[in-house]
Design a protein around this motif. Structure first.
Motif, PDB file in Angstrom:
ATOM      1  N   VAL A  68      -7.735   1.178   1.813  1.00 53.76           N
ATOM      2  CA  VAL A  68      -6.738   2.247   1.721  1.00 53.76           C
ATOM      3  C   VAL A  68      -6.338   2.485   0.271  1.00 53.76           C
ATOM      4  CG1 VAL A  68      -4.352   2.838   2.281  1.00 53.76           C
ATOM      5  CG2 VAL A  68      -5.864   1.968   4.061  1.00 53.76           C
ATOM      6  N   GLY A  69      -6.268   1.417  -0.525  1.00 55.58           N
ATOM      7  CA  GLY A  69      -5.817   1.552  -1.905  1.00 55.58           C
ATOM      8  C   GLY A  69      -6.912   1.749  -2.925  1.00 55.58           C
ATOM      9  N   ALA A  70      -8.177   1.596  -2.536  1.00 55.70           N
ATOM     10  CA  ALA A  70      -9.272   1.664  -3.505  1.00 55.70           C
ATOM     11  C   ALA A  70      -9.373   3.017  -4.185  1.00 55.70           C
ATOM     12  CB  ALA A  70     -10.596   1.324  -2.809  1.00 55.70           C
ATOM     13  N   SER A  71      -8.932   4.061  -3.484  1.00 52.54           N
ATOM     14  CA  SER A  71      -9.036   5.420  -4.025  1.00 52.54           C
ATOM     15  C   SER A  71      -7.686   5.998  -4.419  1.00 52.54           C
ATOM     16  CB  SER A  71      -9.701   6.333  -2.983  1.00 52.54           C
ATOM     17  OG  SER A  71      -8.950   6.323  -1.780  1.00 52.54           O
ATOM     18  N   ALA A  72      -6.667   5.151  -4.557  1.00 49.51           N
ATOM     19  CA  ALA A  72      -5.323   5.652  -4.856  1.00 49.51           C
ATOM     20  C   ALA A  72      -5.285   6.444  -6.152  1.00 49.51           C
ATOM     21  CB  ALA A  72      -4.339   4.477  -4.926  1.00 49.51           C
ATOM     22  N   SER A  73      -6.012   5.988  -7.155  1.00 48.40           N
ATOM     23  CA  SER A  73      -6.005   6.694  -8.441  1.00 48.40           C
ATOM     24  C   SER A  73      -6.698   8.048  -8.329  1.00 48.40           C
ATOM     25  CB  SER A  73      -6.700   5.841  -9.510  1.00 48.40           C
ATOM     26  OG  SER A  73      -8.038   5.565  -9.150  1.00 48.40           O
ATOM     27  N   LEU A  94      -1.905   5.501  16.611  1.00 48.86           N
ATOM     28  CA  LEU A  94      -3.329   5.562  16.293  1.00 48.86           C
ATOM     29  C   LEU A  94      -3.912   4.216  15.858  1.00 48.86           C
ATOM     30  CD1 LEU A  94      -3.400   8.971  14.360  1.00 48.86           C
ATOM     31  CD2 LEU A  94      -3.967   8.542  16.756  1.00 48.86           C
ATOM     32  N   ILE A  95      -3.120   3.417  15.127  1.00 50.22           N
ATOM     33  CA  ILE A  95      -3.640   2.143  14.616  1.00 50.22           C
ATOM     34  C   ILE A  95      -3.417   1.007  15.604  1.00 50.22           C
ATOM     35  CG2 ILE A  95      -3.481   0.444  12.757  1.00 50.22           C
ATOM     36  CD1 ILE A  95      -2.665   2.683  10.872  1.00 50.22           C
ATOM     37  N   GLY A 152      -7.184   5.899  11.622  1.00 48.70           N
ATOM     38  CA  GLY A 152      -5.882   6.246  12.186  1.00 48.70           C
ATOM     39  C   GLY A 152      -4.852   6.514  11.110  1.00 48.70           C
ATOM     40  N   ALA A 153      -4.870   5.714  10.038  1.00 49.00           N
ATOM     41  CA  ALA A 153      -3.934   5.921   8.932  1.00 49.00           C
ATOM     42  C   ALA A 153      -4.179   7.281   8.270  1.00 49.00           C
ATOM     43  CB  ALA A 153      -4.075   4.800   7.911  1.00 49.00           C
ATOM     44  N   GLY A 154      -5.451   7.629   8.093  1.00 48.86           N
ATOM     45  CA  GLY A 154      -5.776   8.907   7.475  1.00 48.86           C
ATOM     46  C   GLY A 154      -5.392  10.090   8.336  1.00 48.86           C
ATOM     47  N   VAL A 155      -5.660  10.015   9.631  1.00 55.08           N
ATOM     48  CA  VAL A 155      -5.316  11.111  10.552  1.00 55.08           C
ATOM     49  C   VAL A 155      -3.800  11.285  10.628  1.00 55.08           C
ATOM     50  CG1 VAL A 155      -5.371  11.838  12.973  1.00 55.08           C
ATOM     51  CG2 VAL A 155      -7.423  10.891  11.910  1.00 55.08           C
ATOM     52  N   ALA A 156      -3.048  10.186  10.633  1.00 60.15           N
ATOM     53  CA  ALA A 156      -1.589  10.253  10.691  1.00 60.15           C
ATOM     54  C   ALA A 156      -1.033  11.001   9.491  1.00 60.15           C
ATOM     55  CB  ALA A 156      -1.002   8.838  10.760  1.00 60.15           C
ATOM     56  N   THR A 157      -1.559  10.705   8.316  1.00 63.03           N
ATOM     57  CA  THR A 157      -1.107  11.383   7.101  1.00 63.03           C
ATOM     58  C   THR A 157      -1.436  12.867   7.145  1.00 63.03           C
ATOM     59  OG1 THR A 157      -1.397   9.359   5.812  1.00 63.03           O
ATOM     60  CG2 THR A 157      -1.289  11.425   4.594  1.00 63.03           C
ATOM     61  N   LEU A 158      -2.643  13.205   7.577  1.00 66.51           N
ATOM     62  CA  LEU A 158      -3.067  14.600   7.636  1.00 66.51           C
ATOM     63  C   LEU A 158      -2.162  15.417   8.567  1.00 66.51           C
ATOM     64  CD1 LEU A 158      -6.740  15.820   7.877  1.00 66.51           C
ATOM     65  CD2 LEU A 158      -5.000  16.836   9.330  1.00 66.51           C
ATOM     66  N   LEU A 159      -1.902  14.905   9.754  1.00 64.78           N
ATOM     67  CA  LEU A 159      -1.096  15.640  10.723  1.00 64.78           C
ATOM     68  C   LEU A 159       0.355  15.784  10.271  1.00 64.78           C
ATOM     69  CD1 LEU A 159      -2.443  14.168  14.090  1.00 64.78           C
ATOM     70  CD2 LEU A 159      -2.957  16.388  13.076  1.00 64.78           C
ATOM     71  N   SER A 160       0.915  14.725   9.715  1.00 65.64           N
ATOM     72  CA  SER A 160       2.321  14.788   9.288  1.00 65.64           C
ATOM     73  C   SER A 160       2.512  15.763   8.140  1.00 65.64           C
ATOM     74  CB  SER A 160       2.825  13.394   8.900  1.00 65.64           C
ATOM     75  OG  SER A 160       2.102  12.872   7.800  1.00 65.64           O
ATOM     76  N   GLN A 161       1.559  15.829   7.218  1.00 72.44           N
ATOM     77  CA  GLN A 161       1.659  16.783   6.118  1.00 72.44           C
ATOM     78  C   GLN A 161       1.524  18.215   6.622  1.00 72.44           C
ATOM     79  OE1 GLN A 161      -1.197  15.613   3.144  1.00 72.44           O
ATOM     80  NE2 GLN A 161       0.081  13.943   2.386  1.00 72.44           N
ATOM     81  N   GLY A 162       0.679  18.416   7.622  1.00 67.72           N
ATOM     82  CA  GLY A 162       0.544  19.747   8.198  1.00 67.72           C
ATOM     83  C   GLY A 162       1.846  20.234   8.814  1.00 67.72           C
ATOM     84  N   PHE A 163       2.546  19.369   9.523  1.00 62.15           N
ATOM     85  CA  PHE A 163       3.810  19.752  10.138  1.00 62.15           C
ATOM     86  C   PHE A 163       4.889  20.040   9.093  1.00 62.15           C
ATOM     87  CE2 PHE A 163       2.149  17.953  14.149  1.00 62.15           C
ATOM     88  CZ  PHE A 163       2.518  18.975  15.011  1.00 62.15           C
ATOM     89  N   ILE A 192       5.080   1.393   4.996  1.00 63.91           N
ATOM     90  CA  ILE A 192       4.875   0.977   6.384  1.00 63.91           C
ATOM     91  C   ILE A 192       3.423   1.172   6.777  1.00 63.91           C
ATOM     92  CG2 ILE A 192       5.465   1.538   8.777  1.00 63.91           C
ATOM     93  CD1 ILE A 192       8.291   2.239   7.734  1.00 63.91           C
ATOM     94  N   ASP A 193       2.846   2.285   6.338  1.00 66.49           N
ATOM     95  CA  ASP A 193       1.436   2.570   6.589  1.00 66.49           C
ATOM     96  C   ASP A 193       0.557   1.432   6.058  1.00 66.49           C
ATOM     97  OD1 ASP A 193      -0.590   4.717   7.352  1.00 66.49           O
ATOM     98  OD2 ASP A 193      -1.170   4.360   5.276  1.00 66.49           O
TER      99      ASP A 193
END
Length: 444
Positions: free
Chosen positions: A47-52, A178-179, A188-199, A30-31
């Protein structure tokens, strides 16, 4: 997991893991879909350029935490609870050091990393923002995987699943806010991931403190123990390095793909999002086998280990048939989740990648089952060698097949790597099981 039907035990343990990771992959899909459809193909590529790269860094963190849980599972299986808690205390010490060092180094070298993987110039800025925020989330990722590993080591795979549900829903909600509402784009995608992992990491810790107090070290169990640190590192670091070694090959493959241009980066990103949705089932059957084998070796139930491996293989084959029925006819439609139907080149490339990988899913399933089983038995160094085989195979593909076959060579990267790893793991598990039967002759 030391009594009863191995098949039922593995399924009962693996199902919450599978559902949790499917949900986790769904929010990543979804992200990417929000980014690709509402911001554009270039943003999706960013978003995918650094997936590896993230696979390499997060793979080391996640693999290490999974390895730390193995001695805990073995001590729990042997009902040596003071020893189990001493392992918990020392694993937390190691995790703190890992979190600080890895986060610092990753953030410092963020730009250089993107340059190494041939990130196209037109998406470099967005790719840096997203990757930097992912690196900032490393302490939360380590914390979640460490605490979830403690909980699973005791045979409870349901609770981490519930926390993943919360994390996934929170991530989706934050993506929308955020997006779409605040217009923060890739940031916004990066901040969303950071906050959700923290919780999610916080929820795991609170659950352990309130509901699994037998895991909390007391008194002398908290003290630094050099021997236990060594055992934890001997289990965790090889598992982490195994993912990192595999990640080196994936980085080389993505670097070769990135050099083909932004369209191919976007195609690779879309295909990998869907691929991980399907392959996380194989991964979590393997995770279940690590705990299964860890508990049974701790209880000296050697005879159940072989039965468990064959049960897991049967489960894997049934699931593979299901994936063929879904992926082959609907691969193109799945790729339209990420881009508009007019982006036909992205859709065609991504669908081709998915179908070719799907043909070789049995090789991946066998890889995860055997690798995690070997790790659960306490032979992480041995399983790490299979990661070396994967790395060498992917490097060979990126150096020779991609220049010769372009994106078709990228599509062959995973299948060649999986087959190479299996060529090592199959004889390794046969030899190891024979060794264990001789080493513990009193156990049937």
């Amino acid at each position: 997991m030391t009594v009863g039907s191995p098949t039922r035990g593995i399924l009962r343990f693996a199902l919450p893991l599978i559902l949790g990771y499917i949900l986790q992959q769904m929010y990543q899909i979804i992200d990417a879909a929000i980014v690709g459809r509402w911001i554009g193909v270039n943003a999706l590529a960013a978003v995918g350029a650094s997936a590896s790269v993230m696979f390499l860094v997060m793979g080391f963190c996640n693999g290490s935490c999974a390895g730390f849980a193995i001695p805990i599972a073995q001590a729990f299986g042997a009902k040596d609870f003071p020893k189990m808690r001493a392992y918990v205390a020392n694993a937390m010490r190691i995790a703190v050091v890992f979190a600080v060092v890895i986060t610092f180094l990753s953030c410092i070298f963020c730009s250089k990393i993107l340059a190494i993987v041939n990130t196209p110039h037109d998406i470099f800025s967005d790719a840096w923002i997203f990757l930097f925020l992912q690196f900032l989330a490393i302490p939360f990722t380590i914390a979640y995987n460490l605490f979830a590993g403690f909980i699973r080591a005791l045979g409870n795979s349901k609770q981490p699943f519930y926390f993943l549900i919360f994390s996934s829903l929170l991530n989706i909600l934050l993506d929308v806010i955020l997006i779409l509402w605040l217009g923060m784009g890739v940031m916004g995608a990066g901040v969303a991931t950071l906050l959700s992992q923290g919780f999610s990491s916080l929820l795991c810790w609170l659950y352990i403190r309130r509901e699994m107090k037998m895991l909390i070290p007391q008194g002398d169990e908290r003290r630094y123990d050099n021997k236990k640190i060594s055992i934890l590192l001997n289990n965790g670091v090889p598992m982490g390095l195994q993912f990192s070694i595999t990640g080196v090959g994936i980085i080389m493959l993505q670097s070769a793909n990135n050099a083909l241009g932004t369209i191919y980066v976007a195609s690779f990103t879309a295909a990998m999002r869907i691929k991980y949705l399907f392959t996380c089932v194989f991964e979590n059957i393997g995770v279940a086998m690590a705990t299964y084998c860890g508990q049974n070796i701790g209880a000296h139930e050697i005879g159940r280990i072989r039965l468990g491996i064959f049960s897991a293989i049967k489960i894997m084959v049934v699931y593979f048939v299901l994936t063929v029925l879904i992926i082959y006819p609907f691969a193109d439609e799945m790729m339209m989740l990420f881009v508009d139907s007019c982006e036909q080149a992205v859709i065609d490339n991504a669908a081709l990648f998915m179908r070719i990988a799907n043909y070789f899913y049995p090789a991946l399933g066998l890889l995860t089952i055997l690798r995690y089983s070997i790790q659960g038995l306490g032979y992480s160094n041995l399983s790490m060698l299979s990661g070396v085989m994967e790395m060498m195979a992917r490097c060979g593909v990126s150096l020779w097949l991609v220049p010769a076959l372009a994106f078709m060579g990228v599509c062959l990267g995973d299948p060649v790597a999986w087959l190479a790893a299996d060529s090592f793991l199959i004889p390794a598990i046969v030899i190891l099981l024979r060794h264990l039967r001789k080493a513990v002759p009193q156990v049937a």
